[in-house]
Design a protein around this motif. Structure first.
Motif, mmCIF file in Angstrom:
data_model
loop_
_atom_site.group_PDB
_atom_site.id
_atom_site.type_symbol
_atom_site.label_atom_id
_atom_site.label_comp_id
_atom_site.label_asym_id
_atom_site.label_seq_id
_atom_site.Cartn_x
_atom_site.Cartn_y
_atom_site.Cartn_z
ATOM 1 N N ARG A 88 0.550 -1.230 -0.013
ATOM 2 C CA ARG A 88 -0.014 -0.036 -0.149
ATOM 3 C C ARG A 88 0.865 1.234 -0.134
ATOM 4 O O ARG A 88 0.549 2.227 -0.642
ATOM 5 C CB ARG A 88 -0.662 0.038 1.212
ATOM 6 C CG ARG A 88 -1.828 1.275 1.183
ATOM 7 C CD ARG A 88 -2.884 1.104 2.453
ATOM 8 N NE ARG A 88 -3.902 0.108 1.748
ATOM 9 C CZ ARG A 88 -4.997 0.061 2.290
ATOM 10 N NH1 ARG A 88 -5.418 0.544 3.477
ATOM 11 N NH2 ARG A 88 -5.839 -0.999 1.741
ATOM 12 N N ASP A 89 2.008 1.208 0.802
ATOM 13 C CA ASP A 89 2.857 2.353 0.546
ATOM 14 C C ASP A 89 3.985 2.477 -0.460
ATOM 15 O O ASP A 89 5.106 3.082 -0.180
ATOM 16 C CB ASP A 89 3.380 2.277 2.145
ATOM 17 C CG ASP A 89 2.417 2.807 3.133
ATOM 18 O OD1 ASP A 89 1.491 3.418 3.021
ATOM 19 O OD2 ASP A 89 2.503 2.006 4.344
ATOM 20 N N ALA A 90 3.920 1.393 -1.096
ATOM 21 C CA ALA A 90 5.055 1.435 -2.386
ATOM 22 C C ALA A 90 4.923 2.626 -3.286
ATOM 23 O O ALA A 90 3.939 3.221 -3.396
ATOM 24 C CB ALA A 90 4.746 0.299 -3.126
ATOM 25 N N GLU A 91 6.249 2.841 -3.618
ATOM 26 C CA GLU A 91 6.255 4.372 -4.451
ATOM 27 C C GLU A 91 5.908 3.848 -6.012
ATOM 28 O O GLU A 91 6.138 2.909 -6.610
ATOM 29 C CB GLU A 91 7.680 4.929 -4.454
ATOM 30 C CG GLU A 91 8.349 5.274 -3.207
ATOM 31 C CD GLU A 91 9.804 5.834 -3.313
ATOM 32 O OE1 GLU A 91 10.307 6.179 -4.433
ATOM 33 O OE2 GLU A 91 10.106 5.987 -2.190
ATOM 34 N N TYR A 92 4.876 4.853 -6.654
ATOM 35 C CA TYR A 92 4.809 4.742 -7.876
ATOM 36 C C TYR A 92 5.851 4.459 -8.942
ATOM 37 O O TYR A 92 5.768 4.002 -9.821
ATOM 38 C CB TYR A 92 3.651 5.681 -8.369
ATOM 39 C CG TYR A 92 3.295 5.661 -9.670
ATOM 40 C CD1 TYR A 92 2.293 4.783 -9.992
ATOM 41 C CD2 TYR A 92 3.699 6.456 -10.670
ATOM 42 C CE1 TYR A 92 1.788 4.565 -11.467
ATOM 43 C CE2 TYR A 92 3.297 6.321 -11.986
ATOM 44 C CZ TYR A 92 2.445 5.418 -12.457
ATOM 45 O OH TYR A 92 1.892 5.163 -13.390
ATOM 46 N N GLU A 93 6.729 5.186 -8.840
ATOM 47 C CA GLU A 93 8.048 5.206 -9.392
ATOM 48 C C GLU A 93 8.613 3.796 -9.534
ATOM 49 O O GLU A 93 8.910 3.363 -10.959
ATOM 50 C CB GLU A 93 9.234 6.093 -9.066
ATOM 51 C CG GLU A 93 10.282 6.365 -9.742
ATOM 52 C CD GLU A 93 11.411 7.076 -9.314
ATOM 53 O OE1 GLU A 93 12.426 7.206 -9.859
ATOM 54 O OE2 GLU A 93 11.183 7.733 -8.114
ATOM 55 N N VAL A 94 8.681 3.005 -8.607
ATOM 56 C CA VAL A 94 9.197 1.659 -8.732
ATOM 57 C C VAL A 94 8.285 0.736 -9.346
ATOM 58 O O VAL A 94 8.594 -0.075 -10.257
ATOM 59 C CB VAL A 94 9.479 0.973 -7.464
ATOM 60 C CG1 VAL A 94 9.903 -0.573 -7.307
ATOM 61 C CG2 VAL A 94 10.370 1.805 -6.569
ATOM 62 N N LEU A 95 6.870 1.033 -9.393
ATOM 63 C CA LEU A 95 6.012 0.276 -10.070
ATOM 64 C C LEU A 95 5.965 0.583 -11.742
ATOM 65 O O LEU A 95 6.036 -0.151 -12.450
ATOM 66 C CB LEU A 95 4.542 0.597 -9.637
ATOM 67 C CG LEU A 95 3.235 -0.074 -10.429
ATOM 68 C CD1 LEU A 95 3.372 -1.534 -10.652
ATOM 69 C CD2 LEU A 95 1.943 0.457 -10.073
ATOM 70 N N ALA A 96 6.100 1.783 -11.913
ATOM 71 C CA ALA A 96 6.376 2.755 -13.098
ATOM 72 C C ALA A 96 7.571 1.798 -13.970
ATOM 73 O O ALA A 96 7.442 1.562 -15.180
ATOM 74 C CB ALA A 96 6.292 3.860 -13.305
ATOM 75 N N LYS A 97 8.473 1.522 -13.337
ATOM 76 C CA LYS A 97 9.693 1.057 -13.863
ATOM 77 C C LYS A 97 9.659 -0.515 -14.187
ATOM 78 O O LYS A 97 10.239 -0.877 -15.001
ATOM 79 C CB LYS A 97 10.951 1.144 -13.060
ATOM 80 C CG LYS A 97 11.606 2.619 -12.711
ATOM 81 C CD LYS A 97 12.633 2.642 -11.905
ATOM 82 C CE LYS A 97 13.049 4.155 -11.654
ATOM 83 N NZ LYS A 97 14.361 4.125 -10.639
ATOM 84 N N VAL A 98 8.955 -1.183 -13.198
ATOM 85 C CA VAL A 98 8.545 -2.618 -13.427
ATOM 86 C C VAL A 98 7.868 -2.839 -14.560
ATOM 87 O O VAL A 98 7.977 -3.613 -15.509
ATOM 88 C CB VAL A 98 7.951 -3.312 -12.232
ATOM 89 C CG1 VAL A 98 7.386 -4.532 -12.570
ATOM 90 C CG2 VAL A 98 8.821 -3.348 -11.260
ATOM 91 N N LEU A 99 6.594 -1.874 -14.710
ATOM 92 C CA LEU A 99 5.788 -1.932 -16.208
ATOM 93 C C LEU A 99 6.471 -1.705 -17.216
ATOM 94 O O LEU A 99 6.411 -2.440 -18.391
ATOM 95 C CB LEU A 99 4.403 -0.925 -15.616
ATOM 96 C CG LEU A 99 3.737 -1.418 -14.543
ATOM 97 C CD1 LEU A 99 2.688 -0.470 -14.521
ATOM 98 C CD2 LEU A 99 3.231 -2.616 -14.924
ATOM 99 N N SER A 100 7.355 -0.672 -17.171
ATOM 100 C CA SER A 100 8.015 -0.287 -18.676
ATOM 101 C C SER A 100 8.942 -1.463 -18.895
ATOM 102 O O SER A 100 9.261 -1.769 -20.068
ATOM 103 C CB SER A 100 8.693 0.907 -18.360
ATOM 104 O OG SER A 100 9.958 0.895 -17.408
ATOM 105 N N ARG A 101 9.636 -2.102 -18.173
ATOM 106 C CA ARG A 101 10.515 -3.059 -18.205
ATOM 107 C C ARG A 101 9.766 -4.364 -18.669
ATOM 108 O O ARG A 101 10.232 -4.952 -19.663
ATOM 109 C CB ARG A 101 11.205 -3.608 -17.124
ATOM 110 C CG ARG A 101 12.549 -2.494 -16.706
ATOM 111 C CD ARG A 101 13.163 -2.868 -15.373
ATOM 112 N NE ARG A 101 14.576 -2.163 -15.291
ATOM 113 C CZ ARG A 101 14.374 -0.760 -14.985
ATOM 114 N NH1 ARG A 101 13.192 -0.280 -14.585
ATOM 115 N NH2 ARG A 101 15.487 -0.248 -14.559
ATOM 116 N N ALA A 102 8.575 -4.807 -18.273
ATOM 117 C CA ALA A 102 7.516 -5.765 -18.926
ATOM 118 C C ALA A 102 7.316 -5.409 -20.190
ATOM 119 O O ALA A 102 7.153 -6.281 -21.089
ATOM 120 C CB ALA A 102 6.648 -5.890 -18.033
ATOM 121 N N LYS A 103 6.897 -4.182 -20.379
ATOM 122 C CA LYS A 103 6.476 -3.590 -21.816
ATOM 123 C C LYS A 103 7.732 -3.871 -22.843
ATOM 124 O O LYS A 103 7.411 -4.119 -23.923
ATOM 125 C CB LYS A 103 6.045 -2.089 -22.035
ATOM 126 C CG LYS A 103 5.352 -1.753 -22.990
ATOM 127 C CD LYS A 103 4.941 -0.292 -23.008
ATOM 128 C CE LYS A 103 4.121 0.195 -24.139
ATOM 129 N NZ LYS A 103 5.147 0.128 -25.342
#
Length: 147
Positions: A118-133
Motif C-alpha cells: 500500500r505504501d510502495a512508490e509509484y516510480e518503482v511500479l512504473a519502472k517494473v511496468l516499463s521493463r515488462a512492456k
C-alpha cells in the motif's frame, strides 16, 4: 420616428429596433431548421468473430509473482531481485512467446502478477511496468493479497 426636443439641444431621432430584432430572430430560426446537423463519423475497430475459438495451451507456464514492497524492494517469485537484472529476466520470459513474426504469442508467455504494498512508490511500479512492456510481455495482472 419621434422627434423630441431635449432641452433646446436639437431634435433627437429614436429608431424602433423591435421590427429589426423580430426579423433577425425569424432568420435565425430559419437557418437553424434548414441547416443540416453536422455529424462527424468515428471509426471504431471492433473485433471480428473467429470461426474456431483459439485452443488454450496444453501446459500453460506458471505465473510470475512480482512483489513491490514499501521500501522499493522488488521480489521475483519471493526472492529479492535488483532492478538492474529485472529487464534481463523479463526478456527471457518475453522470448518464450517469440514466434518470429514480430508479434509475440501471448499464450506461450507466463502471466505477470504484480502485487504492491500500500505504501510502495509509484516510480518503482512504473519502472517494473516499463521493463515488462519493453520485453513485449502481454499478460500483466495486478493482484491483491487481501490486506
Amino acid at each position: 420616428m419621434a422627434f423630441t426636443s431635449n432641452s433646446g439641444s436639437g431634435p433627437m431621432a429614436d429608431i424602433n429596433v423591435t421590427p429589426l430584432v423580430d426579423v433577425m430572430l425569424v432568420l435565425l430560426i430559419i437557418f437553424m431548421v434548414t441547416a443540416p446537423a453536422m455529424s462527424y463519423p468515428t471509426e471504431v475497430d471492433l473485433p471480428q468473430p473467429t470461426v474456431t475459438p483459439p485452443t488454450p495451451p496444453v501446459d500453460p507456464p506458471e505465473p510470475i509473482r512480482i512483489r513491490i514492497d514499501a521500501g522499493g524492494t522488488v521480489s521475483w517469485n519471493g526472492s529479492p531481485t535488483p532492478m538492474s537484472t529485472l529487464q534481463a529476466q523479463f526478456d527471457v520470459e518475453g522470448a518464450r512467446g517469440d514466434v518470429g513474426t514480430g508479434t509475440p504469442d501471448a499464450s506461450k508467455q507466463p502471466d505477470i502478477e504484480i502485487e504492491t504494498d500500500r505504501d510502495a512508490e509509484y516510480e518503482v511500479l512504473a519502472k517494473v511496468l516499463s521493463r515488462a512492456k519493453n520485453a513485449q510481455l502481454a499478460k500483466i495482472k495486478f493482484v491483491n493479497a487481501g490486506e
